[in-house]
Design an enzyme around this catalytic site. Structure first.
Site, PDB file in Angstrom:
ATOM      1  N   LYS A 201       0.853  -1.183   0.000  1.00 41.38           N
ATOM      2  CA  LYS A 201       0.000   0.000   0.000  1.00 41.38           C
ATOM      3  C   LYS A 201       0.892   1.237   0.000  1.00 41.38           C
ATOM      4  O   LYS A 201       1.878   1.315   0.737  1.00 41.38           O
ATOM      5  CB  LYS A 201      -0.882  -0.001   1.248  1.00 41.38           C
ATOM      6  CG  LYS A 201      -1.689   1.270   1.478  1.00 41.38           C
ATOM      7  CD  LYS A 201      -2.799   1.432   0.466  1.00 41.38           C
ATOM      8  CE  LYS A 201      -3.645   2.665   0.779  1.00 41.38           C
ATOM      9  NZ  LYS A 201      -4.653   2.907  -0.263  1.00 41.38           N
ATOM     10  N   GLU A 275      14.147  -0.225   9.476  1.00 38.68           N
ATOM     11  CA  GLU A 275      13.521   0.955   8.891  1.00 38.68           C
ATOM     12  C   GLU A 275      12.007   0.760   8.815  1.00 38.68           C
ATOM     13  O   GLU A 275      11.516  -0.300   8.422  1.00 38.68           O
ATOM     14  CB  GLU A 275      14.108   1.213   7.507  1.00 38.68           C
ATOM     15  CG  GLU A 275      15.621   1.402   7.543  1.00 38.68           C
ATOM     16  CD  GLU A 275      16.167   2.103   6.332  1.00 38.68           C
ATOM     17  OE1 GLU A 275      15.414   2.285   5.357  1.00 38.68           O
ATOM     18  OE2 GLU A 275      17.348   2.489   6.363  1.00 38.68           O
ATOM     19  N   ARG A 291      24.218  -3.145   8.566  1.00 42.54           N
ATOM     20  CA  ARG A 291      25.505  -2.450   8.526  1.00 42.54           C
ATOM     21  C   ARG A 291      25.398  -1.157   9.316  1.00 42.54           C
ATOM     22  O   ARG A 291      24.329  -0.805   9.839  1.00 42.54           O
ATOM     23  CB  ARG A 291      25.875  -2.114   7.081  1.00 42.54           C
ATOM     24  CG  ARG A 291      24.784  -1.300   6.365  1.00 42.54           C
ATOM     25  CD  ARG A 291      25.242  -0.746   5.045  1.00 42.54           C
ATOM     26  NE  ARG A 291      24.157  -0.221   4.247  1.00 42.54           N
ATOM     27  CZ  ARG A 291      23.592   0.960   4.395  1.00 42.54           C
ATOM     28  NH1 ARG A 291      23.972   1.753   5.381  1.00 42.54           N
ATOM     29  NH2 ARG A 291      22.609   1.363   3.598  1.00 42.54           N
TER      30      ARG A 291
END
Length: 447
Positions: A201, A275, A291
């Site tokens: 979405k 994230e 990382r």
């Protein structure tokens, strides 16, 4: 602890790792291309090895050359920095197979999180919230149309092996979906050699909020709060903040507890960043970077922790030595990425730096490998400096950032410093009222 660390990178991040090693008393080896023979990270390293010609594929992405340099110099660990080979599971495996420590997560976790579909599947199983969309790769256009109808338009078609905005297309209606599907697969195959795509979405005003974590090899995982990375142009971050103007302490604690529990269950080790898209009080996982992040300094400034030093300690098998309750957050930090680009056209501007003056003063940090007389090469990423400020409040940090930007001077090449000055003076930014779509509109309106 390690005897000697080879740094498989260049520029400011190579310098950043060198500084952490120097404070730990660990000698360093710099690798470099022929274009970087005079680079600052080469000048300041204890040893240096030329690993190839200017093109990254022949030097900084040359796994055999980098590993050979480690063996020849007697380095017993490799720090990959960010970019280049930092999230290459094959490289991490090669390093470990040759008895050298890879300062980062395990190859299996790098591989899992590098596949966006596998990462989402793992996070779903572990109870981390996701953006509504397909459960995996889309087998065909019919499946994409069916899921899009269920979650509602607009939708986003994304490359399973993607990154940096490549293989990513928006469709606002069923009429646009077929073309978005075709273009996303085409771009994904060209960029990653993998044309698998999935669907999510498309959120209209999300913020890009990421969570910094560290994990040791003894089952302990902690987080160091969030960074707001919503100021992006073409999916590339330009400015980051810690913490996010949109979150409060309760929301931070909630997503932090969810994320650390998930990574503890996975058996993750070393540094990583989860994230999320954040909108209307809801978090949705999008990917994990296995990382060190470019924007790690803002976290260091508000938490008072050296994340690179911690990476090295953890890779050496040391325990964290602290728990979540020991981590405190102080003030606000903002980072500006300074690129060698025309601030109007965003075209790269390599060339000779005639003069360089970094701002200073309380709460001001500049991470850069520039110096007067240095020639910025045209072969690599255009970021040449990071300006980071820290202050007790966000308003104070913005005032300090404005002052620091006025002091910052790079003569001889154009940079994005004027763009950052325009952003800092904008009322919406000062209010913290922006989303991942804001900067694109801002740039087009202020040219």
């Amino acid at each position: 602890m390690f005897r000697k660390i080879l740094i498989a990178n260049r520029g400011e991040i190579a310098l950043r790792v060198q500084r952490a090693c120097r404070e730990l008393g660990i000698p360093t080896v710099a690798v470099h291309s022929t274009a970087d023979s005079d680079a600052m990270h080469v000048r300041l390293a204890d040893e240096s090895v030329c690993i190839g010609p200017p093109a990254a594929r022949d030097s900084y992405l040359n796994m055999a050359a980098i590993l050979s340099a480690a063996v020849v110099t007697g380095a017993d660990a490799i720090h990959p920095g960010y970019g280049f080979l930092s999230e290459n599971a094959t490289f991490a495996e090669m390093v470990e197979d040759h008895g050298v420590a890879f300062i980062g997560p395990s190859p299996s976790h790098i591989r899992m999180m590098g596949d966006k579909i596998a990462a989402k599947t793992a996070m779903r199983r572990l109870g981390v919230p996701l953006v509504p969309g397909s459960d995996g790769a889309l087998p065909d256009l019919d499946a994409a149309q069916e899921i899009a109808a269920r979650v509602g338009y607009p939708v986003l078609i994304k490359a399973a092996a993607g990154g940096g905005g490549r293989g990513m297309k928006v469709a606002h209606s069923e009429a646009e979906l077929a073309e978005a599907w075709r273009l996303a697969r085409q771009e994904a195959h060209a960029a990653f050699g993998n044309d698998e795509v999935y669907l999510e979405k498309y959120l209209d005003r999300p913020r890009h909020v990421e969570l910094q974590i560290l994990a040791d090899s003894h089952g302990q995982v902690v987080h160091f709060g969030e960074r707001d990375c919503s100021l992006q142009r073409r999916h590339q971050k330009l400015l980051e903040e810690a913490g996010s103007p949109a979150l409060d302490a309760t929301e931070r604690d909630t997503i932090g507890a969810t994320a650390t529990a998930a990574l503890r269950e996975l058996g993750y080790r070393n540094a990583g960043t989860l994230e999320f898209l954040y909108q209307d009080g809801q978090f949705a996982f999008i990917e994990m970077n296995t990382r060190l992040q470019v924007e790690h300094p803002v976290t260091e400034m508000v938490c008072g922790v050296d994340l690179v030093r911690e990476q090295i300690r953890l890779a050496a098998g040391e325990p964290l030595g602290y728990t979540q309750k020991d981590i405190t957050f102080s003030g606000h930090a903002i980072e500006c990425r300074v690129n060698a680009e025309d601030p109007e056209t965003f075209l790269p501007t390599p060339g000779r730096v005639e003069a360089f003056h970094a701002p200073g003063g309380l709460g001001v940090r500049v991470d850069s490998a520039l110096y007067a007389g240095y020639v910025v090469p045209p072969y690599y990423d255009s970021m040449v400096a990071k300006l980071i400020v820290h202050a007790p409040t966000r308003a104070d940090a913005i005032a300090r950032l404005r002052r620091a930007l006025e002091e910052f001077a790079v003569v001889g090449i154009k940079t994005t410093l004027p763009l950052h000055q325009r952003i800092v003076d904008d009322e919406a930014f000062q209010r913290g009222d922006y989303s991942i779509h804001w900067l694109e509109r801002f740039v087009s309106q202020t040219k």
